[in-house]
Design a protein around this motif. Structure first.
Motif, short mmCIF file in Angstrom:
data_model
loop_
_atom_site.label_atom_id
_atom_site.label_comp_id
_atom_site.label_asym_id
_atom_site.label_seq_id
_atom_site.Cartn_x
_atom_site.Cartn_y
_atom_site.Cartn_z
N ASN A 238 0.87 -1.17 0.00
CA ASN A 238 0.00 0.00 0.00
C ASN A 238 0.91 1.23 0.00
O ASN A 238 1.68 1.45 0.92
CB ASN A 238 -0.89 -0.02 1.26
CG ASN A 238 -1.79 1.18 1.34
OD1 ASN A 238 -2.11 1.79 0.33
ND2 ASN A 238 -2.20 1.53 2.55
N ASP A 239 0.86 2.01 -1.07
CA ASP A 239 1.89 3.05 -1.23
C ASP A 239 1.42 4.47 -0.92
O ASP A 239 2.15 5.43 -1.19
CB ASP A 239 2.45 3.01 -2.66
CG ASP A 239 1.37 3.16 -3.72
OD1 ASP A 239 1.71 3.35 -4.89
OD2 ASP A 239 0.18 3.11 -3.34
N ASN A 240 0.20 4.66 -0.40
CA ASN A 240 -0.27 6.00 -0.03
C ASN A 240 -0.86 5.96 1.38
O ASN A 240 -1.74 5.14 1.67
CB ASN A 240 -1.32 6.52 -1.01
CG ASN A 240 -0.71 6.90 -2.34
OD1 ASN A 240 -0.01 7.90 -2.45
ND2 ASN A 240 -0.95 6.08 -3.37
N ALA A 241 -0.38 6.85 2.20
CA ALA A 241 -0.91 6.96 3.57
C ALA A 241 -2.01 8.01 3.61
O ALA A 241 -2.01 8.96 2.83
CB ALA A 241 0.20 7.34 4.54
N PRO A 242 -2.98 7.86 4.51
CA PRO A 242 -4.04 8.87 4.65
C PRO A 242 -3.46 10.21 5.10
O PRO A 242 -2.46 10.27 5.82
CB PRO A 242 -4.96 8.29 5.74
CG PRO A 242 -4.65 6.82 5.75
CD PRO A 242 -3.20 6.70 5.40
N GLU A 243 -4.12 11.29 4.68
CA GLU A 243 -3.73 12.63 5.10
C GLU A 243 -4.96 13.41 5.57
O GLU A 243 -5.98 13.44 4.88
CB GLU A 243 -3.07 13.40 3.94
CG GLU A 243 -1.71 12.85 3.53
CD GLU A 243 -1.03 13.73 2.48
OE1 GLU A 243 -1.62 14.81 2.16
OE2 GLU A 243 0.04 13.35 1.99
N PHE A 244 -4.85 14.01 6.74
CA PHE A 244 -5.93 14.82 7.28
C PHE A 244 -5.95 16.19 6.57
O PHE A 244 -4.91 16.70 6.14
CB PHE A 244 -5.78 15.02 8.78
CG PHE A 244 -6.26 13.86 9.59
CD1 PHE A 244 -7.56 13.80 10.06
CD2 PHE A 244 -5.40 12.80 9.89
CE1 PHE A 244 -8.01 12.72 10.80
CE2 PHE A 244 -5.83 11.73 10.63
CZ PHE A 244 -7.15 11.68 11.10
N GLU A 245 -7.14 16.76 6.49
CA GLU A 245 -7.27 18.09 5.88
C GLU A 245 -6.59 19.16 6.73
O GLU A 245 -6.17 20.19 6.21
CB GLU A 245 -8.74 18.43 5.67
CG GLU A 245 -9.58 18.44 6.95
CD GLU A 245 -11.05 18.73 6.69
OE1 GLU A 245 -11.77 18.93 7.68
OE2 GLU A 245 -11.45 18.76 5.53
N ARG A 246 -6.48 18.89 8.05
CA ARG A 246 -5.79 19.82 8.95
C ARG A 246 -4.97 19.02 9.95
O ARG A 246 -5.45 18.03 10.49
CB ARG A 246 -6.80 20.70 9.71
CG ARG A 246 -7.59 21.65 8.82
CD ARG A 246 -8.78 22.24 9.55
NE ARG A 246 -8.40 22.97 10.75
CZ ARG A 246 -9.28 23.49 11.61
NH1 ARG A 246 -10.58 23.33 11.40
NH2 ARG A 246 -8.86 24.17 12.65
N GLY A 331 -2.45 8.20 8.94
CA GLY A 331 -2.13 9.61 9.07
C GLY A 331 -2.63 10.09 10.42
O GLY A 331 -3.55 9.51 11.00
N LYS A 332 -2.03 11.15 10.94
CA LYS A 332 -2.35 11.58 12.30
C LYS A 332 -2.71 13.06 12.33
O LYS A 332 -2.24 13.86 11.52
CB LYS A 332 -1.17 11.30 13.23
CG LYS A 332 -0.82 9.83 13.30
CD LYS A 332 0.24 9.53 14.33
CE LYS A 332 0.61 8.04 14.29
NZ LYS A 332 -0.55 7.18 14.59
N SER A 333 -3.56 13.39 13.29
CA SER A 333 -3.96 14.77 13.54
C SER A 333 -4.23 14.93 15.03
O SER A 333 -4.37 13.93 15.76
CB SER A 333 -5.20 15.15 12.73
OG SER A 333 -5.54 16.51 12.93
N VAL A 334 -4.28 16.17 15.47
CA VAL A 334 -4.50 16.46 16.89
C VAL A 334 -5.70 17.39 17.03
O VAL A 334 -5.84 18.37 16.28
CB VAL A 334 -3.25 17.12 17.53
CG1 VAL A 334 -3.52 17.50 18.99
CG2 VAL A 334 -2.06 16.18 17.44
N VAL A 335 -6.57 17.09 17.99
CA VAL A 335 -7.71 17.94 18.31
C VAL A 335 -7.51 18.49 19.72
O VAL A 335 -7.36 17.72 20.67
CB VAL A 335 -9.04 17.18 18.23
CG1 VAL A 335 -10.20 18.08 18.65
CG2 VAL A 335 -9.26 16.64 16.82
N ILE A 336 -7.49 19.82 19.83
CA ILE A 336 -7.42 20.48 21.15
C ILE A 336 -8.83 20.92 21.52
O ILE A 336 -9.43 21.75 20.84
CB ILE A 336 -6.48 21.70 21.13
CG1 ILE A 336 -5.08 21.30 20.66
CG2 ILE A 336 -6.42 22.35 22.52
CD1 ILE A 336 -4.37 20.33 21.58
N VAL A 337 -9.35 20.37 22.61
CA VAL A 337 -10.69 20.72 23.10
C VAL A 337 -10.54 21.62 24.33
O VAL A 337 -10.01 21.19 25.35
CB VAL A 337 -11.51 19.47 23.46
CG1 VAL A 337 -12.89 19.88 23.98
CG2 VAL A 337 -11.65 18.57 22.24
#
Length: 494
Positions: A238-246, A331-337
């Motif tokens: 699998n040659d493409n990793a997911p990417e978050f919009e932000r 893919g990774k992203s961070v949510v600050i609440v």
């Protein structure tokens, strides 16, 4: 009385502002004591006489009404008035008191009445290694593409340990194997989590899957550990990793939001097709607080409340989110609440002492009561106004750290009024404003008053020269007699 009502009476108000009254009311030094959690009840922490100024002796403790008052009104310690020893009143659990906050400090005061005096102190509760590391997921599944290059690392969920400092998780190990080794990653704030590093290229045709055991070890003595089983599944390339919009989302949520409220919806994309482009959302190495407060839908990426928020307990959350495709790339992203405070805590009034009755000839500013107020909200929601009725001969004065005293404004007259019903009102400045009232009754005691009328009695006989006379003073409830002498003789008329 609600603030803002149309009334000719003005409410005497005292804004809650901390200030120092001077003199010896508040002792300048803050005492510091410590105790290990789970110490036995009755354990002697220290002797306060050694820390007080030289004017206070052990015999003064009972005479001056000495007591220990903690900021949260709990009775963790008791003061032995015969010895001055501070004794443990209950077993302390550092994790229950402070969670992961370090150091764990309990603030309190030693209060002496008559005259009023405060001594500031703090008790540090030391951690012991009484909890083992624990993985939230005992069984984990890791997918690795057979085309993944050696040296690629895979973040794993770390173990949770309620202990802090050296007693928390310090290291990770895995069972020996030719494919992977573990690397420790430090994310700061004493949080460490493991990464699995690929040592060699995998071949799905030779070994489609294998199991390894991940062990978390804390730094206590003796150390404690916890384990989780990891199933490694080798998948096609699998040659493409997911990417978050932000890479970073920030959102504010009111603390009174109901359960199942939508917090945010995250979104990622993957250029691969079919199974390699199908994404699944999940939390990544998230804390216990995040796990019990939020949940994420694996398909839609909607983050919702799983339990109620409480600003007074936790003001913000950091949620690490990963999107994983069908080939295990992520893919990774961070949510600050940010939790937004609402005015959900009314002010609290705790009466410390009350003197009643008081003599009618008391001098102005005689202390009648000592009380303390508190509001667990913040900002304007936690600022308070303290007042009593305006038509009473009493004043409310701030003293020290939310302590107030009720004192007389002038001398009282029992014949005019023998009883006062006083309502102490505390109102915060939040929206809407919350109010708490506490009623006390103060009695006025009678004091004998003078001068008294006197009646002179002739004891010498009519028409004689007298050098001494006797007088009789009439008092209520009886008479009192005494002898006196003139400076020179006088003649008694017939």
């Amino acid at each position: 009385m609600e603030l803002g009502e149309g009334t000719p009476r003005q409410i005497r108000q005292v804004l809650l502002l901390f200030f120092f009254l001077g003199g010896t009311l508040v002792y300048a030094e803050t005492w510091g004591y410590s105790v290990a959690e789970e110490a036995e009840i009755g354990f002697c922490i220290a002797n306060v006489i050694k820390d007080m100024d030289s004017s206070v002796g052990v015999e003064d403790l009972a005479a001056r009404g000495a007591r220990v008052i903690f900021d949260d009104y709990k009775s963790y310690l008791r003061l032995d008035l015969q010895t001055g020893n501070l004794l443990l009143n209950e077993q302390l659990d550092r994790e229950a008191l402070c969670g992961t906050t370090e150091p764990c400090i309990l603030h309190f005061q030693v209060l002496l009445e008559n005259p009023l005096q405060f001594f500031r102190a703090e008790l540090s509760v030391k951690d012991i290694n009484d909890h083992s590391p624990m993985f939230l997921e005992k069984h984990m599944r890791l997918k690795i593409s057979e085309g993944t290059s050696p040296g690629t690392s895979f973040q794993m969920d770390g173990a949770q340990d309620l202990d802090v400092g050296a007693n928390s998780v310090q290291n990770y190990t895995i069972t020996p194997n030719p494919h992977l080794h573990v690397k420790l990653h430090d994310s700061g704030k004493d949080r460490k989590y493991p990464e699995l590093v690929l040592d060699q290229t995998l071949d799905r045709e030779k070994e489609p899957e294998f199991n390894i055991t991940l062990t978390a070890i804390d730094g206590g003595s003796p150390s404690r550990s916890g384990t989780a089983l990891i199933q490694v599944v080798v998948v096609d390339i699998n040659d493409n990793a997911p990417e978050f919009e932000r890479p970073l989302y920030e959102v504010q949520v009111p603390e009174n939001s109901p359960v199942d409220s939508l917090v945010i919806r995250v979104s990622a994309t993957d250029l691969d097709a079919e199974i390699y482009g199908e994404l699944s959302y999940s939390f990544s190495h998230s804390s216990r607080d995040v796990q019990k407060t939020f949940e994420i839908h694996p398909v839609s990426g909607e983050v919702r409340l799983k339990s109620l928020l409480d600003f007074e307990m936790i003001q913000s959350y950091t949620i690490n989110i990963q999107a994983t495709d069908g080939g295990s790339l992520s893919g990774k992203s961070v949510v600050i609440v940010q939790v937004v405070d609402v005015n959900d805590n009314p002010p609290e009034i705790a009466m410390t002492s009350l003197i009643s009755p008081i003599p009618e000839n008391s001098s102005p500013e005689m202390m009648v009561a000592i009380f303390r107020i508190r509001d667990q909200d913040t900002g304007d929601n936690g600022r308070m106004i303290c007042s009593i009725q305006n038509d009473l001969p009493f004043l409310v004065k701030p003293t020290f750290k939310n302590f107030y005293t009720l004192v007389t404004e002038r001398s009282l007259d029992r014949e005019t009024r023998a009883e006062y019903n006083i309502t102490i009102t505390v109102t915060d400045l939040g929206t809407p404003r919350l109010q708490t009232q506490h009623n006390i009754t103060v009695l006025v005691s009678d004091v004998p008053e003078g001068p008294f009328p006197a009646r002179l009695l002739d004891v010498s006989g009519a028409g004689t020269l007298a050098h001494s006379y006797q007088y009789e003073v009439c008092l209520s409830g009886g008479t009192q007699t005494s002898d006196f002498k003139f400076l020179k003789s006088v003649t008694k008329s017939p």
